[in-house]
Write an enzyme that holds these catalytic residues in place. Structure first.
Site, PDB file in Angstrom:
ATOM      1  CD  GLN A 136      47.076  56.218  -6.215  1.00  0.00           C
ATOM      2  OE1 GLN A 136      46.702  57.383  -6.178  1.00  0.00           O
ATOM      3  NE2 GLN A 136      47.795  55.669  -5.239  1.00  0.00           N
ATOM      4  CE1 TYR A 173      40.985  59.389   0.716  1.00  0.00           C
ATOM      5  CE2 TYR A 173      43.244  58.783   0.204  1.00  0.00           C
ATOM      6  CZ  TYR A 173      42.308  59.746   0.538  1.00  0.00           C
ATOM      7  OH  TYR A 173      42.682  61.052   0.706  1.00  0.00           O
ATOM      8  NE  ARG A 196      51.982  55.194  -2.638  1.00  0.00           N
ATOM      9  CZ  ARG A 196      52.232  56.486  -2.419  1.00  0.00           C
ATOM     10  NH1 ARG A 196      51.257  57.357  -2.401  1.00  0.00           N
ATOM     11  NH2 ARG A 196      53.468  56.903  -2.236  1.00  0.00           N
ATOM     12  N   GLY A 212      57.705  63.047  -3.931  1.00  0.00           N
ATOM     13  CA  GLY A 212      56.431  63.701  -4.191  1.00  0.00           C
ATOM     14  C   GLY A 212      56.583  65.193  -4.373  1.00  0.00           C
ATOM     15  NE  ARG A 213      55.712  66.622   0.777  1.00  0.00           N
ATOM     16  CZ  ARG A 213      55.573  66.301   2.057  1.00  0.00           C
ATOM     17  NH1 ARG A 213      54.912  67.128   2.855  1.00  0.00           N
ATOM     18  NH2 ARG A 213      56.062  65.175   2.539  1.00  0.00           N
TER      19      ARG A 213
END
Ligand SMILES: Cc1cc2nc3c(=O)[nH]c(=O)nc-3n(C[C@H](O)[C@H](O)[C@H](O)COP(=O)(O)O)c2cc1C
Length: 372
Positions: free
Chosen positions: A99, A186, A233, A329-330
């Protein structure tokens, strides 16, 4: 009707299942130099039973860093560190994309080369987010990002080339492809959102102009990897009463239009997959079904969804035909053998929120695989 355990093809690769390790910042790179280390090799190797793995956000240049200890992909030592990761993953039959990350304004002078202000489309500070810093009087603290400096037009073009170089480096490091981080407020998201982009040159104003940086960066990395090995993404957010999210630049005025236009642009460029990061905090809004349908209409290749997915939710979205790949994810952090556990209905380890960012092996490579 495919299941999560059926393979799917992506850019000439066969993904062995549809269960994805999504990008997860863990802030454990070797210092100095933000270099992937042996612990990170173990972490990714342990999770290589995923159909697709995407690395944690990896800064393309020193100015792209917004948090302490995140790895980069601009120095020879970083490339060598990542090579050890990709070799380990490939030995296990895994597929791994890098990424590519630039935080833009979500940074602090103490993290920037020469203690300079971070760079962004416009000189508007990110007011509602905190960054973790490692040096100076406030070392170890979460602090407000510094007010950024607006990039000159020529600097925007130079940044496109930095993305290209990062893709060249990712290829040298043995990655199967790259994912552009255009989500979560971002740099690329800062160009897309009218809240964060007040430019008057060709990179600001109309939606076509606000998507220009995305387009040029995507074209640049496609030149290196080919479109099919490039993922993108986004994090479209539709409604929230949480002002913080707005000021992070996540809530555009018309997310449906913005992101279906963006997806159509990526379809035309031949991008290999589209990744949608859904809201993932407590009581966060669900993605509207018409938006999923619209994406499916404009984007013909795999669509990856993540954000508080359970196995059941992933199976439901897969059955609806709107999604092809699902990031956990988690859950994947806490369960290195997640596909095995899902397949056999085994219990899941809970994640420890205290060890998500920074630290050592604990909470990183010591989550146990299922004994059965
Ligand atoms: C510890 C942590 C770090 C993350 N780092 C990144 C990142 O570097 N890049 C990114 O695009 N998303 C990042 N995310 C978002 C995840 O990729 C994913 O979308 C999110 O965790 C929702 O999935 P979950 O609810 O299954 O955890 C991060 C999330 C967590 C919890």
């Amino acid at each position: 009707m495919p299941t999560l355990f059926d393979s799917v093809s992506l850019g000439g690769l066969t993904l062995k299942n549809r269960i994805v390790l999504p990008p997860l910042t863990r802030s454990r790179s070797a210092q100095p130099g933000d270099i992937p280390n042996a612990m990170m090799v173990d972490y990714y190797r342990q999770r290589a039973s995923a159909g697709l793995m995407i690395t944690e956000g990896t800064q393309i240049e020193p100015r792209g860093q917004g948090y302490a200890w995140t790895p980069g992909i601009y120095s020879p030592a970083q490339i060598a560190g990542w090579r050890a990761v990709t070799d380990a993953v490939h030995e296990q039959g895994g597929v791994i994309f890098c990424q590519l990350w630039h935080v833009g304004r979500v940074s602090h002078t103490s993290l920037q080369p020469g203690q300079q202000p971070p760079v962004a489309p416009s000189a508007l500070p990110a007011t509602a987010v905190k960054v973790f810093i490692e040096t100076g009087p406030q070392a170890g603290a979460l602090v407000a990002p510094s007010t950024p400096r607006a990039l000159a037009t020529a600097e925007v073009k130079a940044l496109v080339q930095l993305y290209r170089t990062a893709a060249v480096n990712a290829k040298a490091a043995g990655f199967d492809g790259v994912e552009l981080h255009c989500a979560n407020g971002y740099l690329i998201n800062q160009f897309i959102s009218e809240h964060t982009n007040q430019r008057t040159d060709e990179y600001g104003g109309s939606l076509a102009n606000r998507l220009r940086f995305l387009r040029e960066v995507t074209e640049a990395v496609i030149e290196v990897f080919g479109g099919a090995r490039v993922g993108v993404r986004f994090s479209p957010l539709f409604e929230t009463t949480d002002e913080e999210r707005v000021y992070l630049g996540l809530v555009e005025q018309d997310p449906h239009h913005t992101y279906t236009q963006a997806a159509a642009l990526l379809e035309a460029l031949g991008v290999g997959y589209l990744s949608i990061a859904e809201a993932d905090w407590d009581n966060s809004p669900d993605l509207p079904p018409p938006f999923r349908a619209a994406l499916r209409e404009v984007f013909s290749r795999p669509i990856l969804y993540a954000g508080r997915y359970t196995q059941a939710k992933a199976e439901a979205v897969l059955a609806s035909g709107y999604g092809d790949l699902f990031g956990f994810g988690r859950t994947f952090i806490a369960n290195p053998d997640l596909p095995h556990r899902f397949r056999h209905g085994l219990p899941l380890n809970p994640v420890d929120p205290a060890t998500l960012y920074g630290g050592g092996e604990h909470g990183y490579i010591d989550y146990p695989a299922s004994p059965t």
